[in-house]
Every structure is written in C-alpha cells, then in structure tokens.
Design an enzyme around this catalytic site. Structure first.
Site, PDB file in Angstrom:
ATOM      1  N   PRO A  91     -38.940 -93.518  80.631  1.00  0.00           N
ATOM      2  CA  PRO A  91     -39.057 -94.554  79.583  1.00  0.00           C
ATOM      3  C   PRO A  91     -39.244 -95.941  80.183  1.00  0.00           C
ATOM      4  CG  PRO A  91     -36.820 -93.688  79.661  1.00  0.00           C
ATOM      5  CD  PRO A  91     -37.632 -92.861  80.603  1.00  0.00           C
ATOM      6  N   GLU A 118     -29.750 -88.555  82.911  1.00  0.00           N
ATOM      7  CA  GLU A 118     -30.045 -89.998  82.846  1.00  0.00           C
ATOM      8  C   GLU A 118     -31.279 -90.342  83.650  1.00  0.00           C
ATOM      9  OE1 GLU A 118     -27.632 -89.954  80.241  1.00  0.00           O
ATOM     10  OE2 GLU A 118     -28.371 -91.976  80.704  1.00  0.00           O
ATOM     11  N   ARG A 160     -58.226 -82.432  77.885  1.00  0.00           N
ATOM     12  CA  ARG A 160     -59.311 -82.411  76.893  1.00  0.00           C
ATOM     13  C   ARG A 160     -60.498 -83.254  77.341  1.00  0.00           C
ATOM     14  NH1 ARG A 160     -59.722 -86.815  73.786  1.00  0.00           N
ATOM     15  NH2 ARG A 160     -60.719 -85.752  72.021  1.00  0.00           N
ATOM     16  N   ASP A 175     -63.878 -91.218  71.443  1.00  0.00           N
ATOM     17  CA  ASP A 175     -62.423 -91.341  71.263  1.00  0.00           C
ATOM     18  C   ASP A 175     -62.037 -92.759  70.863  1.00  0.00           C
ATOM     19  OD1 ASP A 175     -60.996 -89.148  73.821  1.00  0.00           O
ATOM     20  OD2 ASP A 175     -61.740 -88.818  71.783  1.00  0.00           O
TER      21      ASP A 175
END
Ligand code: JD8
Length: 284
Positions: A91, A118, A160, A175
């Site tokens: 994160p 963690e 993809r 895209d």
C-alpha cells in the site's frame, strides 16, 4: 513472458488457469511459476513471521525465507537476457497504472513477492536491489490483507496486453487511461470510456442512442468521445485536469508520444458537463 509468484497462499492463484490468461498459458505464450514461501523455511512450524522490532500491532514477515526464496527463484530462469524485474505490491508503493501494465508487459520475466501480515521486513527489498531491478507498487488507495489480490489484478492488466492474448474482437489499442502515442494511446487516451450498448434496441422502454444505429461512423465516433468526456468530467476530473494542463502522468512514468489535446468541441462538451475549461480558468 515468464511470471513467477512467491506467496504463502499458492492456491490463491488457481484463477490464472482460467479465461484468456489460462488459454495463453496453455499455448505457452505465458509461463507461470507459483512458489510457496514456506518451502524456504527450516523449522518444524515453517515460520514466516515474527513480532515487529519497536513494538506495534501484528507480525512482520521474516527476511530469511524471502532471501532464500528470491535467490532460488531468480536463479531458476537465470541465463542470457535481462534478469527478472521484482514487483512488490504494497500500500506504500507508487500507484500502479496502465502505463506500468504496458511497461511490465514488455518485460521477459517478472517476479511478484506477495506479502502478508504487516508486510515484509524492509531489508528484503534492499537486498534484492543488489542483484535485480525492484519496484514497489500499489493498486489503489485502500487496504488489502495481502499482496495476492494485487498480483491477480496486475497480472490480468499486464497479460491482456500481450500479443495474441486478447481475442481479435477485443483490442487494447483503445484502452482508457492510455496517454497518446505508444501502447493503448488511442482516441480515448487520457479519458474513461462512455457506456456501451448491444441488442435489443429497446429494453424496458429504454432505447439505445439512435446515432449508434445510424451507420454514420464519424457521428458515432464523435458521440463516443462526447460520452467519454462527460463521464470523465463526472467521475475522473483529475484526468480532465491532466489533459487540460498537459501535465505528465502523476505516476512519473514517461509519457509515450504527445499528450492528447482537447479541441474546441471537447471543451464545449466539458463546459456543458460543468467542467471549467476556458484557457484562463485552467491557467489559474
Ligand atoms: C501487500 C501485507 C496487509 C498492509 C497492515 C493490512 C497493494 N493497494 C493495496 N492495498 N493493500 C495492499 C497490500 C497490503 C498488504 C500487503 C499489499 C502485504 N498487507 C498490511 C499494511 C497495513 N496490513 C495493496 N498493492
């Protein structure tokens, strides 16, 4: 392309054998290796975590199993050619974008390190940087319980884009989120797409926009761009701002080719959508 994944939940990656990616793996266009981190533990409890130095909640993943696992996996494909790129989802990483997906899709070999608890002892990434390229990325500003879901997301976004993976009906050329020139920098570059429709023409007294049935491809292209501009103004004003200011992508990734510009019609659509676009407004 070779993709290796190190995790304490190898069963998490069963989905890689289904759909487009599964077929590409069957064809040998992509080869996957999923490795259980506990294979590189040496105690009867196969321990991979310990309490954090300095105190605090939760547990941290021990460096030793990771060091041995990365050494082993990185030596598996060693040989001529560029070594692996190690991607660590966290994160705290830089935002993973379509641009990263395109750049990673051009890599011959990716290794993903899936943390849990963690997170992974900070020395592991530093140690890995002594022998390979390492990138720490985040797939979004929300907290997951581990890296595995992030690796599934990134693997789909990357694979993809590989030649032959998308059926010919689909193409990544247009895209959203592309940025001019290069891969996925089509007409919708820098915008999110508007809605799409299929049969029946009328459903629950809801009609498909007539222009889409007109066969007038120029009018259809214009309608699609207008609905993309409206939806982008509504849901992603940050993207419109980037288009208006020509500011490089926030992710620091080199923009391939000239950033798409907005013509007067685009600006009129954005103004009507409530987005201030007169030159002056934007400049201030
Ligand atoms: C890797 C452990 C859990 C995170 C304490 C919850 C990515 N966009 C993203 N959100 N969360 C992750 C992510 C979460 C992870 C790990 C990625 C390894 N956790 C930790 C810190 C707070 N727990 C992610 N990419």
């Amino acid at each position: 392309m070779r993709i290796d994944i190190i995790t304490i939940f190898p069963e998490y990656f069963g989905p890689l054998s289904v759909s487009l990616i599964g077929k590409a793996a069957e064809r040998g266009d992509i080869s996957f290796g999923v490795h259980d981190l506990r294979n590189w533990t040496h105690d009867v409890h196969r321990t991979v975590d310990d309490s954090p130095f300095g105190g605090g909640p939760g547990m941290v993943m021990k460096p030793e199993p990771w060091g041995e696992a990365l050494d082993a996996v990185a030596s598996m494909g060693a040989g001529p050619g560029a070594g692996p790129l190690l991607v660590i989802p966290t994160p705290t990483g830089v935002p993973f974008t379509q641009r990263h997906a395109a750049r990673y899709a051009a890599e011959p070999w990716l290794i993903f390190a899936c943390g849990r608890y963690e997170g992974i002892d900070g020395r592991v990434a530093d140690e890995a940087r002594s022998s390979m390229r390492v990138e720490e990325v985040s797939i979004g500003d929300y907290v997951l319980a581990g890296g595995e879901p992030a690796v599934l997301v990134m693997t789909e976004a990357i694979c993809r884009l590989l030649p032959g993976v998308l059926g010919n009906a689909e193409s990544a050329a247009d895209d959203s989120f592309g940025f001019g020139g290069g891969s996925s920098g089509g007409r919708m570059a820098g915008l999110v797409e508007g809605p799409a429709y299929t049969r029946p023409r009328a459903w629950r007294d809801r009609e498909v926009p007539a222009v889409l049935l007109s066969g007038d491809h120029r009018a259809i292209a214009r309608w699609r761009r207008d609905s993309a501009l409206r939806r982008t103004a509504q849901n992603r004003p940050d993207l419109v701002f980037r288009l208006l200011t020509g500011s490089a992508a926030a992710d620091g990734e080199e923009a391939a080719g000239e950033p798409p510009r907005l013509d007067d019609h685009d600006r009129a659509v954005l103004t009507e959508a409530g987005f201030p676009v007169t030159g002056e407004d934007v400049a201030h």
